[in-house]
Design a protein around this motif. Structure first.
Motif, mmCIF file in Angstrom:
data_model
loop_
_atom_site.group_PDB
_atom_site.id
_atom_site.type_symbol
_atom_site.label_atom_id
_atom_site.label_comp_id
_atom_site.label_asym_id
_atom_site.label_seq_id
_atom_site.Cartn_x
_atom_site.Cartn_y
_atom_site.Cartn_z
ATOM 1 N N GLN A 177 0.788 -1.057 0.038
ATOM 2 C CA GLN A 177 -0.068 0.122 0.027
ATOM 3 C C GLN A 177 1.010 1.393 -0.163
ATOM 4 O O GLN A 177 1.632 1.602 0.683
ATOM 5 C CB GLN A 177 -0.987 -0.116 1.282
ATOM 6 C CG GLN A 177 -1.968 1.117 1.289
ATOM 7 C CD GLN A 177 -3.174 0.932 2.185
ATOM 8 O OE1 GLN A 177 -3.236 -0.146 2.781
ATOM 9 N NE2 GLN A 177 -3.934 1.888 2.161
ATOM 10 N N TYR A 178 0.692 2.108 -0.826
ATOM 11 C CA TYR A 178 1.349 3.256 -1.101
ATOM 12 C C TYR A 178 1.688 4.271 0.109
ATOM 13 O O TYR A 178 2.616 4.677 0.551
ATOM 14 C CB TYR A 178 1.217 4.092 -2.607
ATOM 15 C CG TYR A 178 1.952 4.989 -2.988
ATOM 16 C CD1 TYR A 178 3.063 4.778 -3.856
ATOM 17 C CD2 TYR A 178 2.074 6.181 -2.511
ATOM 18 C CE1 TYR A 178 4.040 5.618 -4.295
ATOM 19 C CE2 TYR A 178 2.692 7.366 -2.972
ATOM 20 C CZ TYR A 178 3.802 7.161 -3.984
ATOM 21 O OH TYR A 178 4.595 7.977 -4.323
ATOM 22 N N THR A 179 0.411 4.474 0.501
ATOM 23 C CA THR A 179 0.205 5.371 1.695
ATOM 24 C C THR A 179 0.734 4.909 2.887
ATOM 25 O O THR A 179 0.682 5.829 3.808
ATOM 26 C CB THR A 179 -1.318 5.786 1.533
ATOM 27 O OG1 THR A 179 -2.155 4.662 1.865
ATOM 28 C CG2 THR A 179 -1.846 6.675 0.372
ATOM 29 N N ASP A 180 1.124 3.513 3.027
ATOM 30 C CA ASP A 180 1.337 3.226 4.252
ATOM 31 C C ASP A 180 2.984 3.162 4.727
ATOM 32 O O ASP A 180 3.338 2.803 5.699
ATOM 33 C CB ASP A 180 0.968 1.774 4.835
ATOM 34 C CG ASP A 180 -0.418 1.685 5.102
ATOM 35 O OD1 ASP A 180 -1.116 2.851 5.155
ATOM 36 O OD2 ASP A 180 -0.950 0.651 5.285
ATOM 37 N N VAL A 209 -5.105 8.376 -2.372
ATOM 38 C CA VAL A 209 -3.670 8.930 -1.980
ATOM 39 C C VAL A 209 -3.626 10.297 -2.234
ATOM 40 O O VAL A 209 -3.893 11.040 -3.142
ATOM 41 C CB VAL A 209 -2.629 8.437 -3.025
ATOM 42 C CG1 VAL A 209 -1.510 8.708 -2.594
ATOM 43 C CG2 VAL A 209 -2.773 6.773 -3.049
ATOM 44 N N ASP A 210 -3.269 10.928 -0.973
ATOM 45 C CA ASP A 210 -3.145 12.152 -0.715
ATOM 46 C C ASP A 210 -2.104 12.816 -1.370
ATOM 47 O O ASP A 210 -1.068 12.268 -1.458
ATOM 48 C CB ASP A 210 -3.660 12.845 0.802
ATOM 49 C CG ASP A 210 -2.403 12.242 1.776
ATOM 50 O OD1 ASP A 210 -1.102 11.963 1.331
ATOM 51 O OD2 ASP A 210 -2.635 12.301 3.071
ATOM 52 N N GLY A 213 1.065 11.582 -0.037
ATOM 53 C CA GLY A 213 1.597 10.038 -0.121
ATOM 54 C C GLY A 213 1.281 9.428 1.236
ATOM 55 O O GLY A 213 1.998 8.509 1.490
ATOM 56 N N GLY A 214 0.427 9.997 1.869
ATOM 57 C CA GLY A 214 0.103 9.465 3.257
ATOM 58 C C GLY A 214 1.033 9.495 4.200
ATOM 59 O O GLY A 214 1.687 10.387 4.385
ATOM 60 N N ARG A 216 4.039 8.282 3.809
ATOM 61 C CA ARG A 216 5.442 8.695 3.436
ATOM 62 C C ARG A 216 5.748 10.271 3.605
ATOM 63 O O ARG A 216 6.876 10.506 3.605
ATOM 64 C CB ARG A 216 5.537 8.738 1.753
ATOM 65 C CG ARG A 216 5.364 7.027 1.354
ATOM 66 C CD ARG A 216 5.500 7.055 -0.271
ATOM 67 N NE ARG A 216 5.342 5.613 -0.472
ATOM 68 C CZ ARG A 216 5.965 5.035 -1.532
ATOM 69 N NH1 ARG A 216 6.906 5.769 -2.408
ATOM 70 N NH2 ARG A 216 5.891 3.706 -1.795
ATOM 71 N N LYS A 469 1.665 -0.128 7.725
ATOM 72 C CA LYS A 469 2.837 0.776 8.464
ATOM 73 C C LYS A 469 3.921 -0.104 8.866
ATOM 74 O O LYS A 469 4.156 -1.160 8.576
ATOM 75 C CB LYS A 469 2.240 1.693 9.264
ATOM 76 C CG LYS A 469 1.185 2.839 8.252
ATOM 77 C CD LYS A 469 0.558 3.595 9.203
ATOM 78 C CE LYS A 469 -0.396 4.605 8.391
ATOM 79 N NZ LYS A 469 -1.069 5.643 9.008
ATOM 80 N N THR A 518 7.991 3.932 7.613
ATOM 81 C CA THR A 518 7.486 5.091 7.305
ATOM 82 C C THR A 518 8.423 6.334 7.293
ATOM 83 O O THR A 518 8.161 7.432 7.162
ATOM 84 C CB THR A 518 6.487 5.595 8.624
ATOM 85 O OG1 THR A 518 7.338 5.367 9.819
ATOM 86 C CG2 THR A 518 5.154 4.655 8.713
#
Length: 542
Positions: A177-180, A209-210, A213-214, A216, A469, A518
Motif C-alpha cells: 500500500q503506497y500510503t502506508d 492517495v493524498d 503520499g500518506g 510517506r 505501516k 514510514t
C-alpha cells in the motif's frame, strides 16, 4: 453503503446493461467499446506516431519481465513521459518499440531482437514474448523508441523440461500500500540473487492517495489530485499503476528479477467475492469496475497473451515448471469464490461457512489443480496463492472465530484440495500466501482440529511490503495465536519478504524484516529460518 456511480464511458455502460451480470463483454457483439477490444492490431485504428514527437523520456515507469519458460520470457514496458496524466502524456497514436535481449549486459551477444507496437488502446504498454532463448540462462534486455533507450533489465529463463536442476531460489512479496510507507523491502529484494519473485497479491490499493503520499509524508513533492479518490474507472486504475510503478524501489525489483504475479482483492475492490462487490452497488456497475481493474492489471504486468482479459473475466491461474525440481500452480482465489459467509470478517464457524458446496477456487480451477497434481513429476509441488490456507483460530476458547475471507471460511474447499493432494500422492506440498501483513509459518495438518493428526505439508506466509505501516515483532495477539494454533510455528508482525532456497534434498525459508517503513533507509534482518526436508512434510528449525 450506496455510492455515486463513477464516470465510466457510455459505451461500457450500454454494454453492461445489454449483456447482463454473467455475459457482460463476453459475447460476440460486446466489443462495441474500443477500449476493451483485444484483437489488436486488427481492431486498432490509431495512426503510427513519430518518435521525434516525444521530447521527454517515455520510460519513466521502467521495465519488467515475467512468467519464464525454458525458451522464452515476457518483457514489459509502458511509454509514459507524463505518467501522472491520463494517457501518459502520449499522443493517441501507436508507436513502434524496438526490443533486444542479450546474454551480457553490454549487449555484445544479442540472443533475440524485434519490434512491438505500443497501442493507445492498451495505454501504450508493451508485452513481448521473447522466444528462442536457452534454458536456465541469465539475460539482459532493453527497449528503444526513437532515440530514447530504456533502463536495462535482468531476467532468467526456466530450466529445460525434464531436467534436474540442483537449485532454485525465489522470493515472496505481497501487499504494497503506497500510503502506508516506503518500499525499502523492494530495494533489498532487488539486491538478492534470485531466479524469480512471486507476487502474491495486493500489488496496488484502490484507496485514495493524498498529496503527501500518506505515511510517506512527502515534503519534496506534491502528488496530483487525480490520486485523491478511490479507483473505479479504467483511467483511475491506469493512473494508480503509474503512481506505483514510479516508485524507484519497485522499479529496481522488477528490473532485477522476473516476476510471477497473481492478484488478491485490492487490485479491484476490497474483499470482493466473484461478482459480489464490497459495497451495495448495481451489478453492472461492479462488473464494469472489475473489467476496468482486470484490464489495467494485465496492461501493467508481465503476463502472456492467454492471460489477457475478456471483459470482466481473466484466467490468471496457470502452471509453471522448473524442470523436475518444482511445479508452481498459481491460483486465483478471488474471481471464482462463493460470497463470504456470515457477512465476512471474523465469525464463529457454522452451517453456512461449512456448506460443502462453497468454493474458494471455483470448480474448474479446482479440477485443474487436482489434475495437475495427478500428472506432476516434480519433487516439489508449490502453490502460490493469496489468503491464509491453514486454520487460524483467534482464541483458545471454544467460541473461537475464524476469518471468513480466508480458507477457514471455505473449509470444504480446503478439504477437497488436501484430499486431492493425498489422492495424487503429492510430494512435498508447499503453499505460499500473502494478504495478512504478517509473517506466518504453518505445518499443514490432515485435521486441523486434531494437533496430533498427520502433517501433510507446509505453508509460508509473507508479510507486507508496506501495508499496515511499521508493524511490530510481536503484535498484541501473538501469544493467543501461538497458543490457539499449535501448527503455527512462527509469527512476526513487521514488514519484509521471504526468500526460499529449493534443492532436491530440501528447502530453506528465510523470513526477512525491516524495522520501519514510514521513513526510508531501513536495514534488513533475517527474523527466522525454517527447513523442509524432502519427503518429510512440515517445518524443521534451520
Amino acid at each position: 453503503m450506496t455510492q455515486t456511480p463513477p464516470a465510466h464511458s457510455p459505451e461500457l455502460r450500454a454494454a453492461a446493461r445489454h449483456f447482463g451480470r454473467r455475459g457482460f463483454l463476453t459475447a460476440t457483439g460486446a466489443a462495441t467499446a474500443l477500449a476493451f477490444a483485444f484483437h489488436l492490431p486488427q481492431n486498432a485504428h490509431a495512426a503510427e506516431g513519430s518518435a521525434r514527437g516525444l521530447p521527454d523520456d517515455p520510460f519513466t515507469l521502467g521495465v519488467a519481465s515475467g512468467d519464464p519458460l525454458p525458451d522464452s520470457v515476457v518483457l514489459w514496458t509502458r511509454l509514459a513521459p507524463s505518467p501522472y496524466e491520463p494517457g501518459n502524456g502520449m499522443p493517441r497514436a501507436r508507436f513502434t518499440v524496438e526490443w533486444e535481449i542479450a546474454e551480457d549486459e553490454r549487449f555484445a551477444r544479442v540472443a533475440a531482437r524485434g519490434q512491438a507496437a505500443a497501442h493507445p488502446e492498451f495505454n501504450h504498454t508493451v508485452h513481448v514474448e521473447a522466444g528462442g532463448l536457452r534454458p536456465e540462462r541469465l539475460y539482459h534486455y532493453r527497449f528503444r523508441v526513437g532515440t530514447w533507450i530504456s533502463p536495462v533489465g535482468r531476467t532468467r529463463t526456466a530450466p529445460a523440461a525434464g531436467s534436474e536442476p540442483g537449485r532454485l531460489r525465489f522470493g515472496l512479496v505481497s501487499c504494497q500500500q503506497y500510503t502506508d510507507g516506503y518500499w525499502t523491502a523492494h530495494k533489498h529484494l532487488a539486491e538478492e540473487d534470485l531466479d524469480l519473485v512471486l507476487h502474491l497479491g495486493d500489488y496496488l490499493y484502490e484507496y485514495p492517495v493524498d498529496s503527501a503520499g500518506g505515511a510517506r509524508a512527502y515534503t519534496d513533492r506534491t502528488l496530483p489530485a487525480v490520486f485523491a479518490r478511490e479507483t473505479e474507472t479504467l483511467t483511475d486504475y491506469r493512473l494508480r499503476y503509474a503512481l506505483y510503478r514510479s516508485d524507484p524501489d519497485l522499479r529496481a525489483a522488477h528490473a532485477a528479477h522476473p516476476f510471477v504475479v497473481t492478484w488478491d482483492d485490492h487490485e479491484a475492490d476490497n474483499n470482493y467475492a466473484g461478482d459480489t462487490p464490497e459495497n451495495d452497488v448495481p451489478p453492472e456497475e461492479f462488473l464494469i469496475r472489475r473489467a476496468s481493474a482486470y484490464r489495467a492489471y494485465w496492461e501493467n504486468q508481465p503476463l502472456r497473451a492467454p492471460q489477457r482479459p475478456s471483459g470482466h473475466d481473466m484466467r490468471l491461474y496457470r502452471r509453471l515448471h522448473y524442470g523436475r525440481l518444482a511445479q508452481f500452480d498459481v491460483l486465483d482465489t478471488r474471481q471464482y469464490r462463493s460470497d463470504q459467509a456470515y457477512g465476512d470478517g471474523w465469525q464463529r464457524p457454522g452451517p453456512d461457512s461449512e456448506d460443502p458446496s462453497r468454493t474458494l477456487t471455483g470448480s474448474s480451477q479446482e479440477r485443474w489443480l487436482l489434475d495437475g497434481w495427478r500428472s506432476s513429476t516434480a519433487r516439489w509441488n508449490i502453490v502460490p496463492q493469496q489468503v491464509t490456507f491453514a486454520q487460524r483460530r483467534n482464541s483458545t476458547e471454544k467460541d473461537y472465530e475464524l476469518s471468513m475471507d480466508a480458507w477457514d471460511g471455505y473449509p470444504a474447499s480446503r478439504s477437497r484440495v488436501l484430499d486431492g493432494a493425498a489422492s495424487a500422492d503429492v510430494r512435498n506440498l508447499v503453499v505460499l500466501t500473502g494478504d495478512v501483513h504478517v509473517h506466518y509459518a504453518f505445518d499443514l495438518k490432515a485435521d486441523f482440529d486434531d494437533p496430533d493428526s498427520r502433517t501433510v505439508g507446509a505453508e509460508l506466509v509473507t508479510t507486507s511490503i508496506s501495508s499496515g505501516k511499521d508493524g511490530t515483532e510481536r503484535p498484541a495477539d501473538w501469544e493467543t495465536y501461538m497458543a490457539a494454533n499449535p501448527h503455527m510455528r512462527f509469527y512476526d508482525g513487521r514488514r519484509g519478504y521471504v526468500t526460499v532456497d529449493l534443492e532436491p534434498s530440501g528447502a530453506r525459508a528465510d523470513f526477512k524484516t525491516v524495522p520501519y517503513v514510514t521513513s526510508p533507509g531501513a536495514g534488513l534482518t533475517t527474523a527466522a529460518s525454517f527447513a523442509i526436508e524432502d519427503g518429510r512434510p512440515g517445518l524443521q528449525g534451520a
